[in-house]
Scaffold this active site. Structure first.
Site, PDB file in Angstrom:
ATOM      1  N   SER A 117      -2.874  -7.665   2.849  1.00  0.00           N
ATOM      2  CA  SER A 117      -3.176  -7.545   4.283  1.00  0.00           C
ATOM      3  C   SER A 117      -3.560  -8.914   4.848  1.00  0.00           C
ATOM      4  O   SER A 117      -3.192  -9.255   5.972  1.00  0.00           O
ATOM      5  CB  SER A 117      -4.326  -6.562   4.507  1.00  0.00           C
ATOM      6  N   ARG A 145      -2.317  -6.083  -8.488  1.00  0.00           N
ATOM      7  CA  ARG A 145      -1.269  -7.087  -8.388  1.00  0.00           C
ATOM      8  C   ARG A 145      -1.418  -8.037  -9.568  1.00  0.00           C
ATOM      9  O   ARG A 145      -2.045  -9.078  -9.458  1.00  0.00           O
ATOM     10  CB  ARG A 145      -1.373  -7.808  -7.040  1.00  0.00           C
ATOM     11  N   LYS A 194     -17.110  -7.175   4.841  1.00  0.00           N
ATOM     12  CA  LYS A 194     -15.845  -7.601   5.462  1.00  0.00           C
ATOM     13  C   LYS A 194     -15.856  -7.326   6.954  1.00  0.00           C
ATOM     14  O   LYS A 194     -16.383  -6.315   7.394  1.00  0.00           O
ATOM     15  CB  LYS A 194     -14.664  -6.842   4.834  1.00  0.00           C
ATOM     16  N   HIS A 200       0.844  -1.209   0.000  1.00  0.00           N
ATOM     17  CA  HIS A 200       0.000   0.000   0.000  1.00  0.00           C
ATOM     18  C   HIS A 200       0.878   1.258   0.000  1.00  0.00           C
ATOM     19  O   HIS A 200       0.611   2.223  -0.718  1.00  0.00           O
ATOM     20  CB  HIS A 200      -0.867   0.066   1.263  1.00  0.00           C
TER      21      HIS A 200
HETATM   22  P1  ADP Z   1      -9.866  -3.254  -0.496  1.00  0.00           P
HETATM   23  O1  ADP Z   1     -10.548  -4.101   0.524  1.00  0.00           O
HETATM   24  O2  ADP Z   1     -10.571  -1.997  -0.816  1.00  0.00           O
HETATM   25  O3  ADP Z   1      -9.372  -3.984  -1.716  1.00  0.00           O
HETATM   26  P2  ADP Z   1      -7.143  -3.221   0.452  1.00  0.00           P
HETATM   27  O4  ADP Z   1      -6.626  -2.560   1.668  1.00  0.00           O
HETATM   28  O5  ADP Z   1      -7.060  -4.720   0.414  1.00  0.00           O
HETATM   29  O6  ADP Z   1      -8.619  -2.717   0.299  1.00  0.00           O
HETATM   30  O7  ADP Z   1      -6.447  -2.649  -0.827  1.00  0.00           O
HETATM   31  C1  ADP Z   1      -6.561  -1.300  -1.199  1.00  0.00           C
HETATM   32  C2  ADP Z   1      -5.967  -1.136  -2.580  1.00  0.00           C
HETATM   33  O8  ADP Z   1      -4.565  -1.407  -2.527  1.00  0.00           O
HETATM   34  C3  ADP Z   1      -6.529  -2.095  -3.634  1.00  0.00           C
HETATM   35  O9  ADP Z   1      -6.564  -1.433  -4.878  1.00  0.00           O
HETATM   36  C4  ADP Z   1      -5.519  -3.210  -3.662  1.00  0.00           C
HETATM   37  O10 ADP Z   1      -5.498  -3.873  -4.909  1.00  0.00           O
HETATM   38  C5  ADP Z   1      -4.235  -2.422  -3.447  1.00  0.00           C
HETATM   39  N1  ADP Z   1      -3.170  -3.247  -2.875  1.00  0.00           N
HETATM   40  C6  ADP Z   1      -3.244  -4.071  -1.812  1.00  0.00           C
HETATM   41  N2  ADP Z   1      -2.058  -4.679  -1.590  1.00  0.00           N
HETATM   42  C7  ADP Z   1      -1.210  -4.216  -2.549  1.00  0.00           C
HETATM   43  C8  ADP Z   1       0.155  -4.501  -2.907  1.00  0.00           C
HETATM   44  N3  ADP Z   1       0.884  -5.399  -2.245  1.00  0.00           N
HETATM   45  N4  ADP Z   1       0.694  -3.837  -3.940  1.00  0.00           N
HETATM   46  C9  ADP Z   1      -0.069  -2.968  -4.659  1.00  0.00           C
HETATM   47  N5  ADP Z   1      -1.363  -2.677  -4.406  1.00  0.00           N
HETATM   48  C10 ADP Z   1      -1.932  -3.296  -3.364  1.00  0.00           C
END
Ligand code: ADP
Length: 163
Positions: free
Chosen positions: A131, A93, A44, A20
């Site tokens: 996460s 990803r 969620k 992130h």
């Molecule tokens: P959501 O539940 O809205 O997907 P996340 O916190 O899982 O929230 O992810 C927020 C954003 O960050 C999403 O667009 C996700 O694809 C991106 N993201 C999560 N992990 C990574 C990573 N390792 N590298 C790049 N982008 C990521």
């Protein structure tokens, strides 16, 4: 003075990872003002409260100019418009990640063509990082060194010890 929000990066950030953070740094270079907003999906069940996630994000972004952290509410596109952002940033990803993001981006486009979704491709180091994986590792008390910003690992262990 805080710059005007040009882009919104919404997510669960439960918890924030270095993947992130990489997207935040890169998006902040492209957009003059970036608002990183914590949203809670109705479907969620997050491990951390919104306040805890905001605190972790705030600590992680404090040295990045032009970035602010907020609690998001309602629909992402409506929130984006309310803060004056024209772009919604999402990290992808690889192609599978893109497939997962497309329905939401299309729905957001239906809701408002004034806001565009902009995808940032995950850096190779963070392609496999999520996460959920971080929480799974923490459950086994495996080291999270290099995967999450400072302080997040300790918060995860403390939270898991409370459960
Ligand atoms: P959501 O539940 O809205 O997907 P996340 O916190 O899982 O929230 O992810 C927020 C954003 O960050 C999403 O667009 C996700 O694809 C991106 N993201 C999560 N992990 C990574 C990573 N390792 N590298 C790049 N982008 C990521």
């Amino acid at each position: 003075m805080q710059p005007q929000d040009r882009a919104l990066y919404p997510g669960s950030f439960d918890p924030v990872t270095n993947g992130h953070l990489d997207i935040i740094r890169r998006a902040a270079r492209v957009f003059d003002g970036l608002c990183v907003a914590v949203f809670t999906h109705p479907s969620k069940r997050p491990l951390f409260s919104v306040e805890e996630r905001l605190g972790m994000l705030q600590a992680a972004v404090q040295d990045i100019p032009g970035v602010r952290v907020a609690a998001g509410t309602g629909l992402v596109v409506e929130y984006a418009q309310a803060i004056g952002a024209r772009a919604v940033v999402r990290g992808v990803r690889g192609t599978v990640g893109l497939d997962e993001e497309v329905p939401t981006a299309l729905m957001n486009r239906r809701l408002s063509e004034a806001v565009d979704t902009v995808f940032f491709l995950a850096a190779p180091d963070w392609l496999g990082l999520s996460s959920s994986l971080v929480k799974e590792l923490a459950g086994y008390r495996a080291s999270l060194a290099g995967l999450v910003p400072p302080g997040v690992e300790a918060m995860l262990i403390a939270k898991l010890n409370q459960l």
